[in-house]
Scaffold this motif. Structure first.
Motif, PDB file in Angstrom:
ATOM      1  N   ILE A 145      66.192  35.170  93.281  1.00 52.62           N
ATOM      2  CA  ILE A 145      65.286  36.155  92.694  1.00 52.62           C
ATOM      3  C   ILE A 145      66.059  37.440  92.475  1.00 52.62           C
ATOM      4  O   ILE A 145      66.541  38.032  93.421  1.00 52.62           O
ATOM      5  CB  ILE A 145      64.072  36.426  93.603  1.00 52.62           C
ATOM      6  CG1 ILE A 145      63.340  35.119  93.884  1.00 52.62           C
ATOM      7  CG2 ILE A 145      63.143  37.424  92.949  1.00 52.62           C
ATOM      8  CD1 ILE A 145      62.211  35.246  94.859  1.00 52.62           C
ATOM      9  N   GLY A 146      66.147  37.830  91.257  1.00 53.30           N
ATOM     10  CA  GLY A 146      66.823  39.002  90.701  1.00 53.30           C
ATOM     11  C   GLY A 146      67.414  40.076  91.588  1.00 53.30           C
ATOM     12  O   GLY A 146      67.660  39.907  92.770  1.00 53.30           O
ATOM     13  N   LEU A 203      72.121  48.643  89.880  1.00 50.81           N
ATOM     14  CA  LEU A 203      71.556  47.374  90.343  1.00 50.81           C
ATOM     15  C   LEU A 203      71.887  47.171  91.807  1.00 50.81           C
ATOM     16  O   LEU A 203      73.035  47.297  92.209  1.00 50.81           O
ATOM     17  CB  LEU A 203      72.205  46.223  89.567  1.00 50.81           C
ATOM     18  CG  LEU A 203      71.663  45.918  88.188  1.00 50.81           C
ATOM     19  CD1 LEU A 203      72.516  44.838  87.555  1.00 50.81           C
ATOM     20  CD2 LEU A 203      70.223  45.458  88.282  1.00 50.81           C
ATOM     21  N   TYR A 204      70.867  46.860  92.569  1.00 56.99           N
ATOM     22  CA  TYR A 204      71.093  46.543  93.979  1.00 56.99           C
ATOM     23  C   TYR A 204      70.535  45.163  94.261  1.00 56.99           C
ATOM     24  O   TYR A 204      69.507  44.778  93.699  1.00 56.99           O
ATOM     25  CB  TYR A 204      70.398  47.561  94.887  1.00 56.99           C
ATOM     26  CG  TYR A 204      71.112  48.876  94.922  1.00 56.99           C
ATOM     27  CD1 TYR A 204      72.164  49.083  95.806  1.00 56.99           C
ATOM     28  CD2 TYR A 204      70.772  49.893  94.047  1.00 56.99           C
ATOM     29  CE1 TYR A 204      72.847  50.289  95.819  1.00 56.99           C
ATOM     30  CE2 TYR A 204      71.449  51.101  94.055  1.00 56.99           C
ATOM     31  CZ  TYR A 204      72.476  51.286  94.934  1.00 56.99           C
ATOM     32  OH  TYR A 204      73.153  52.470  94.953  1.00 56.99           O
ATOM     33  N   GLU A 205      71.197  44.433  95.124  1.00 57.86           N
ATOM     34  CA  GLU A 205      70.643  43.141  95.547  1.00 57.86           C
ATOM     35  C   GLU A 205      69.300  43.421  96.212  1.00 57.86           C
ATOM     36  O   GLU A 205      69.195  44.303  97.052  1.00 57.86           O
ATOM     37  CB  GLU A 205      71.568  42.473  96.573  1.00 57.86           C
ATOM     38  CG  GLU A 205      72.881  41.997  96.000  1.00 57.86           C
ATOM     39  CD  GLU A 205      72.724  40.812  95.052  1.00 57.86           C
ATOM     40  OE1 GLU A 205      71.639  40.214  95.006  1.00 57.86           O
ATOM     41  OE2 GLU A 205      73.696  40.514  94.339  1.00 57.86           O
ATOM     42  N   ASP A 206      68.298  42.679  95.792  1.00 54.98           N
ATOM     43  CA  ASP A 206      66.984  42.863  96.400  1.00 54.98           C
ATOM     44  C   ASP A 206      66.921  42.033  97.674  1.00 54.98           C
ATOM     45  O   ASP A 206      66.557  40.872  97.663  1.00 54.98           O
ATOM     46  CB  ASP A 206      65.902  42.427  95.403  1.00 54.98           C
ATOM     47  CG  ASP A 206      64.512  42.758  95.913  1.00 54.98           C
ATOM     48  OD1 ASP A 206      64.401  43.136  97.098  1.00 54.98           O
ATOM     49  OD2 ASP A 206      63.559  42.629  95.139  1.00 54.98           O
ATOM     50  N   THR A 266      72.755  40.194  83.135  1.00 59.66           N
ATOM     51  CA  THR A 266      71.521  39.428  83.379  1.00 59.66           C
ATOM     52  C   THR A 266      70.340  39.990  82.581  1.00 59.66           C
ATOM     53  O   THR A 266      69.251  39.448  82.610  1.00 59.66           O
ATOM     54  CB  THR A 266      71.128  39.471  84.876  1.00 59.66           C
ATOM     55  OG1 THR A 266      70.780  40.815  85.209  1.00 59.66           O
ATOM     56  CG2 THR A 266      72.255  38.984  85.768  1.00 59.66           C
ATOM     57  N   ARG A 267      70.554  41.134  81.934  1.00 62.90           N
ATOM     58  CA  ARG A 267      69.558  41.837  81.111  1.00 62.90           C
ATOM     59  C   ARG A 267      68.537  42.610  81.941  1.00 62.90           C
ATOM     60  O   ARG A 267      67.622  43.242  81.404  1.00 62.90           O
ATOM     61  CB  ARG A 267      68.867  40.842  80.163  1.00 62.90           C
ATOM     62  CG  ARG A 267      68.357  41.470  78.900  1.00 62.90           C
ATOM     63  CD  ARG A 267      68.119  40.459  77.808  1.00 62.90           C
ATOM     64  NE  ARG A 267      69.316  40.272  77.003  1.00 62.90           N
ATOM     65  CZ  ARG A 267      69.414  39.379  76.032  1.00 62.90           C
ATOM     66  NH1 ARG A 267      68.409  38.602  75.746  1.00 62.90           N
ATOM     67  NH2 ARG A 267      70.529  39.271  75.344  1.00 62.90           N
ATOM     68  N   THR A 268      68.692  42.576  83.246  1.00 67.17           N
ATOM     69  CA  THR A 268      67.741  43.268  84.129  1.00 67.17           C
ATOM     70  C   THR A 268      67.689  44.770  83.813  1.00 67.17           C
ATOM     71  O   THR A 268      66.616  45.365  83.712  1.00 67.17           O
ATOM     72  CB  THR A 268      68.173  43.081  85.604  1.00 67.17           C
ATOM     73  OG1 THR A 268      68.413  41.702  85.828  1.00 67.17           O
ATOM     74  CG2 THR A 268      67.132  43.578  86.568  1.00 67.17           C
ATOM     75  N   THR A 269      68.859  45.372  83.651  1.00 66.61           N
ATOM     76  CA  THR A 269      68.945  46.823  83.435  1.00 66.61           C
ATOM     77  C   THR A 269      68.336  47.213  82.095  1.00 66.61           C
ATOM     78  O   THR A 269      67.563  48.179  82.011  1.00 66.61           O
ATOM     79  CB  THR A 269      70.419  47.273  83.495  1.00 66.61           C
ATOM     80  OG1 THR A 269      70.966  46.861  84.758  1.00 66.61           O
ATOM     81  CG2 THR A 269      70.553  48.778  83.342  1.00 66.61           C
ATOM     82  N   ILE A 315      73.006  54.744  79.391  1.00 66.79           N
ATOM     83  CA  ILE A 315      72.773  54.246  80.751  1.00 66.79           C
ATOM     84  C   ILE A 315      74.086  54.364  81.529  1.00 66.79           C
ATOM     85  O   ILE A 315      75.079  53.701  81.220  1.00 66.79           O
ATOM     86  CB  ILE A 315      72.283  52.783  80.748  1.00 66.79           C
ATOM     87  CG1 ILE A 315      71.026  52.633  79.884  1.00 66.79           C
ATOM     88  CG2 ILE A 315      72.027  52.305  82.170  1.00 66.79           C
ATOM     89  CD1 ILE A 315      70.493  51.206  79.769  1.00 66.79           C
ATOM     90  N   GLY A 316      74.057  55.261  82.519  1.00 63.13           N
ATOM     91  CA  GLY A 316      75.287  55.495  83.286  1.00 63.13           C
ATOM     92  C   GLY A 316      75.481  54.488  84.391  1.00 63.13           C
ATOM     93  O   GLY A 316      74.536  53.826  84.805  1.00 63.13           O
TER      94      GLY A 316
END
Ligand code: PRP
Length: 206
Positions: free
Chosen positions: A80-81, A69-72, A116-119, A37-38
């Motif tokens: 929220i994530g 990752l981008y701020e939603d 955060t484990r999102t990726t 994952i780059g």
């Protein structure tokens, strides 16, 4: 410099990869392919590959995927994530004749940090769905496909997403080292590598 940061040296990354490779080989066996994952997963992927094969064996192919990752901003709430954006996905290119998909493979996903484990959640879910879709299209069985995950560091904190073990088919999740929830300074981001390495040594991360 701030003690709020955790400084990690190149040597530290190297040794954590080496140790992890032994655990991976003895637990889930030699991966057929590494999915990096780059950008943070690229250097650890290349290092761990060195230790995942025995002398004389073929190199393990490394596939790169780009996730950012981008701020939603659309949610109206920062509780929220964050949104994961794909900037690059699998491409077997010239290898396609010999290695055309991940179906049935022992796959190792590599990143430098589980924050955060999102990726990782996104990568595992999307790769699994990709394999499933491909297998269905080709009338193949994806049964043997195994996913494992290696991160150099896992931050000990409340996560925003979970890793769904049912998708891993016996694969393992492994972190080189669990660390407190602080800013991690990796060597490849440093503009003064000598000072960086010195600070890492002072913290015992060498
Ligand atoms: O656990 P998470 O909260 O999802 O965060 C971890 C991810 O964040 C960083 O990626 P970033 O989007 O900053 O891109 P980069 O790897 O190119 O620096 C890092 O490389 C991981 O991929």
């Amino acid at each position: 410099m701030s003690q709020d940061k955790i400084y990690i040296s190149y040597d530290c990354v190297h040794k954590l990869c080496q140790k992890a490779a032994d655990q991976i080989l003895s637990t889930v066996g030699k991966p057929d392919v590494i999915v990096a994952i780059g950008g943070g997963g690229f250097i650890p992927s290349r290092i761990i590959r060195t230790f995942l094969r025995h002398q004389g064996e073929k190199n393990i192919p490394i596939q790169a995927i780009g996730l950012s990752l981008y701020e939603d901003l659309g949610t109206g709430s920062d509780s929220i994530g964050k949104e994961v954006i794909r900037t690059q996905w699998l491409d077997f290119g010239a290898l396609a004749q010999h290695f055309d998909s991940l179906i049935g493979k022992n796959i190792l996903i590599v990143d430098e940090v589980d924050d955060t484990r999102t990726t990782l959640h996104y990568a595992l879910t999307e790769l699994y769905n990709d394999v499933k879709e491909n297998a269905e299209k080709l009338g193949k069985d994806m049964g043997n496909t195994k996913f494992s995950i290696f991160v150099v560091n896992n931050k000990l904190k409340e996560k925003r997403a979970e890793i769904d073990e049912s998708l891993m088919n016996g694969g393992m999740y492994l972190s080189g080292e669990d660390v407190p929830d602080k800013w991690i300074a990796y060597p490849w981001e440093s503009s003064d590598i000598d000072t960086h390495t010195k600070l890492a040594k002072e913290q015992g991360n060498n």
